[in-house]
Design a protein around this motif. Structure first.
Motif, mmCIF file in Angstrom:
data_model
loop_
_atom_site.group_PDB
_atom_site.id
_atom_site.type_symbol
_atom_site.label_atom_id
_atom_site.label_comp_id
_atom_site.label_asym_id
_atom_site.label_seq_id
_atom_site.Cartn_x
_atom_site.Cartn_y
_atom_site.Cartn_z
ATOM 1 N N VAL A 1 -11.356 4.516 4.175
ATOM 2 C CA VAL A 1 -10.906 3.636 3.344
ATOM 3 C C VAL A 1 -10.194 4.951 1.772
ATOM 4 O O VAL A 1 -8.727 4.594 2.142
ATOM 5 N N ASP A 2 -10.688 6.025 2.410
ATOM 6 C CA ASP A 2 -9.106 6.611 1.102
ATOM 7 C C ASP A 2 -7.991 6.782 2.112
ATOM 8 O O ASP A 2 -6.797 7.178 2.046
ATOM 9 N N GLU A 3 -8.489 7.368 3.379
ATOM 10 C CA GLU A 3 -6.674 6.794 4.851
ATOM 11 C C GLU A 3 -6.070 5.474 4.342
ATOM 12 O O GLU A 3 -4.847 5.632 3.947
ATOM 13 N N ILE A 4 -6.545 4.674 4.452
ATOM 14 C CA ILE A 4 -6.042 3.162 4.433
ATOM 15 C C ILE A 4 -5.558 2.818 3.151
ATOM 16 O O ILE A 4 -4.547 2.290 3.212
ATOM 17 N N ALA A 5 -6.099 3.308 1.520
ATOM 18 C CA ALA A 5 -5.515 3.169 0.731
ATOM 19 C C ALA A 5 -4.342 4.586 0.489
ATOM 20 O O ALA A 5 -3.508 4.139 0.061
ATOM 21 N N GLN A 6 -3.491 5.025 1.533
ATOM 22 C CA GLN A 6 -2.562 6.159 1.560
ATOM 23 C C GLN A 6 -1.870 5.051 2.013
ATOM 24 O O GLN A 6 -0.445 4.921 1.972
ATOM 25 N N LYS A 7 -2.022 4.206 3.357
ATOM 26 C CA LYS A 7 -1.355 3.732 4.196
ATOM 27 C C LYS A 7 -0.809 1.915 4.215
ATOM 28 O O LYS A 7 0.109 1.700 4.089
ATOM 29 N N TYR A 8 -2.084 1.858 3.082
ATOM 30 C CA TYR A 8 -1.807 0.288 2.273
ATOM 31 C C TYR A 8 -2.304 0.520 1.063
ATOM 32 O O TYR A 8 -3.020 -0.319 0.871
ATOM 33 N N PRO A 9 -1.453 1.003 -0.043
ATOM 34 C CA PRO A 9 -1.559 0.865 -0.868
ATOM 35 C C PRO A 9 -1.910 0.052 -2.287
ATOM 36 O O PRO A 9 -2.404 -0.689 -3.072
ATOM 37 N N LYS A 10 -1.240 -1.672 -1.819
ATOM 38 C CA LYS A 10 -0.807 -2.807 -2.681
ATOM 39 C C LYS A 10 -2.257 -3.431 -2.118
ATOM 40 O O LYS A 10 -3.015 -3.747 -3.206
ATOM 41 N N GLN A 11 -2.823 -3.304 -0.984
ATOM 42 C CA GLN A 11 -4.457 -4.417 -0.668
ATOM 43 C C GLN A 11 -5.060 -3.654 -0.839
ATOM 44 O O GLN A 11 -6.005 -3.913 -1.161
ATOM 45 N N TYR A 12 -5.152 -1.866 -0.466
ATOM 46 C CA TYR A 12 -6.268 -1.354 -1.864
ATOM 47 C C TYR A 12 -6.628 -1.830 -2.724
ATOM 48 O O TYR A 12 -7.642 -1.704 -3.468
ATOM 49 N N ASP A 13 -4.664 -1.608 -4.080
ATOM 50 C CA ASP A 13 -5.478 -2.125 -4.896
ATOM 51 C C ASP A 13 -6.177 -3.010 -5.553
ATOM 52 O O ASP A 13 -6.783 -3.499 -6.467
ATOM 53 N N ALA A 14 -5.269 -3.998 -4.757
ATOM 54 C CA ALA A 14 -5.934 -5.392 -5.489
ATOM 55 C C ALA A 14 -7.724 -5.777 -4.445
ATOM 56 O O ALA A 14 -7.845 -6.477 -5.761
ATOM 57 N N CYS A 15 -7.429 -5.072 -3.217
ATOM 58 C CA CYS A 15 -9.513 -4.564 -3.605
ATOM 59 C C CYS A 15 -10.090 -4.712 -4.576
ATOM 60 O O CYS A 15 -10.539 -4.570 -5.458
ATOM 61 N N ALA A 16 -9.550 -2.942 -5.197
ATOM 62 C CA ALA A 16 -10.424 -2.339 -6.030
ATOM 63 C C ALA A 16 -10.579 -2.950 -7.126
ATOM 64 O O ALA A 16 -11.193 -3.165 -8.069
ATOM 65 N N ARG A 17 -9.105 -3.237 -7.709
ATOM 66 C CA ARG A 17 -8.214 -4.099 -8.758
ATOM 67 C C ARG A 17 -9.500 -5.451 -8.584
ATOM 68 O O ARG A 17 -10.144 -5.402 -10.298
ATOM 69 N N ASN A 18 -9.744 -6.254 -8.102
ATOM 70 C CA ASN A 18 -10.398 -7.529 -8.303
ATOM 71 C C ASN A 18 -11.653 -7.342 -7.504
ATOM 72 O O ASN A 18 -11.875 -8.067 -8.377
#
Length: 288
Positions: A123-140
């Protein structure tokens, strides 16, 4: 995701079943490459729908191989990969990770907690690669958690946050199809949240787990079923409206099977729900 965005296999031809499965196998293989065998444990037909959708819309060049795997070691089967495989597998890990944490919070299943801990590094690696989608998941997910903690009775609030999360995941590119993909993700997200709450209302009453539909059912027991059917039908109407705006020809019959038939399987009546069939006919389509 909750496991509801699936095909009705009885309505698929043998060729369509093979095609549908070949995307699933491609996604499974990519999950294993990214996170080992444990990575494939979060493999979801929900996310496979997104894989078929993006592949059908953008028509990337597919790489097709015939191979065996640990799950099917005795017979070679068709495996499809393309430029969206990594993205969809990453979203599968991301959604699977949060789903495991969500389930652990409700069920206290330590196996799910352990698998979530294993996936954390990816997940940490994905956060770096796809920050928009990671932020959307974490925020919501944070907003959904807060709604549950305050026992929010308006289901549109947590359902809407689920929809916003999937809207950002569905819209993989900023182009002319972005809005329709966002709408599809948004209303599918709302649909699966409400459907999951509806199907678990009895269990949640017994366990005391949060479920915003309990208050709704208690306040209007006679009109509750009509409210659920109307709400779900309205959400899928918006989903199908956006889908029909997309110029998809490749695997369109599989995608229509999912959003007009399979997603309604919990309300199935003689092979197709009345609600799904109404939407299908409204779009000017005919089922085989």
């Amino acid at each position: 995701m909750f496991g509801y965005v699936i095909a009705d296999r009885q309505q698929l031809s043998d060729e369509e079943k093979e095609e549908y499965r070949s995307y699933y196998c491609g996604l499974c293989r990519q999950l294993q490459r990214m996170a080992g065998l444990k990575g494939s444990m979060v493999l979801s037909y929900d996310v496979n729908f997104l894989y078929v959708l993006l592949s059908g819309l953008y028509e990337p060049k597919n790489t097709i191989i015939m191979d065996k795997c640990s799950v099917h070691p005795f017979r070679k089967h068709r495996i499809v990969t393309n430029e969206f495989t990594d993205y969809v597998a990453s979203m599968n890990i991301l959604l699977g990770y949060y789903s495991l944490l969500y389930d652990y919070r409700d069920e206290h299943d330590h196996k799910k907690k352990s698998l979530a801990a294993y996936l954390q590094r990816y997940v940490d690696e994905i956060a770096q690669k796809y920050p928009k989608q990671y932020d959307a998941c974490a925020r919501n997910i944070e907003c959904i958690t807060k709604a549950e903690q305050r026992h929010e009775e308006n289901i549109d609030i947590p359902a809407g946050k689920t929809g916003q999360m999937l809207a950002d995941i569905f819209a993989v590119r900023e182009d002319s199809w972005q809005k329709d993909l966002e709408n599809m993700g948004y209303y599918i997200g709302k649909f699966v949240y409400v459907l999951d709450a509806y199907l678990n209302i009895g269990k949640d009453r017994k366990s005391g787990n949060y479920n915003p539909l309990i208050a709704k059912q208690d306040s209007d027991p006679k009109g509750f079923e009509d409210y659920i059917q109307m709400s779900l039908t309205s959400m899928m109407s918006e989903t199908t409206r956006s889908f029909e705006m997309l110029p998809i020809e490749k695997d369109d019959s599989i995608l229509r099977n999912v959003i007009y038939d399979g997603i309604w399987s919990s309300f199935r009546n003689d092979g197709v729900t009345r609600e799904g069939l109404k939407l299908y006919e409204h779009a000017g389509l005919k089922r085989a």
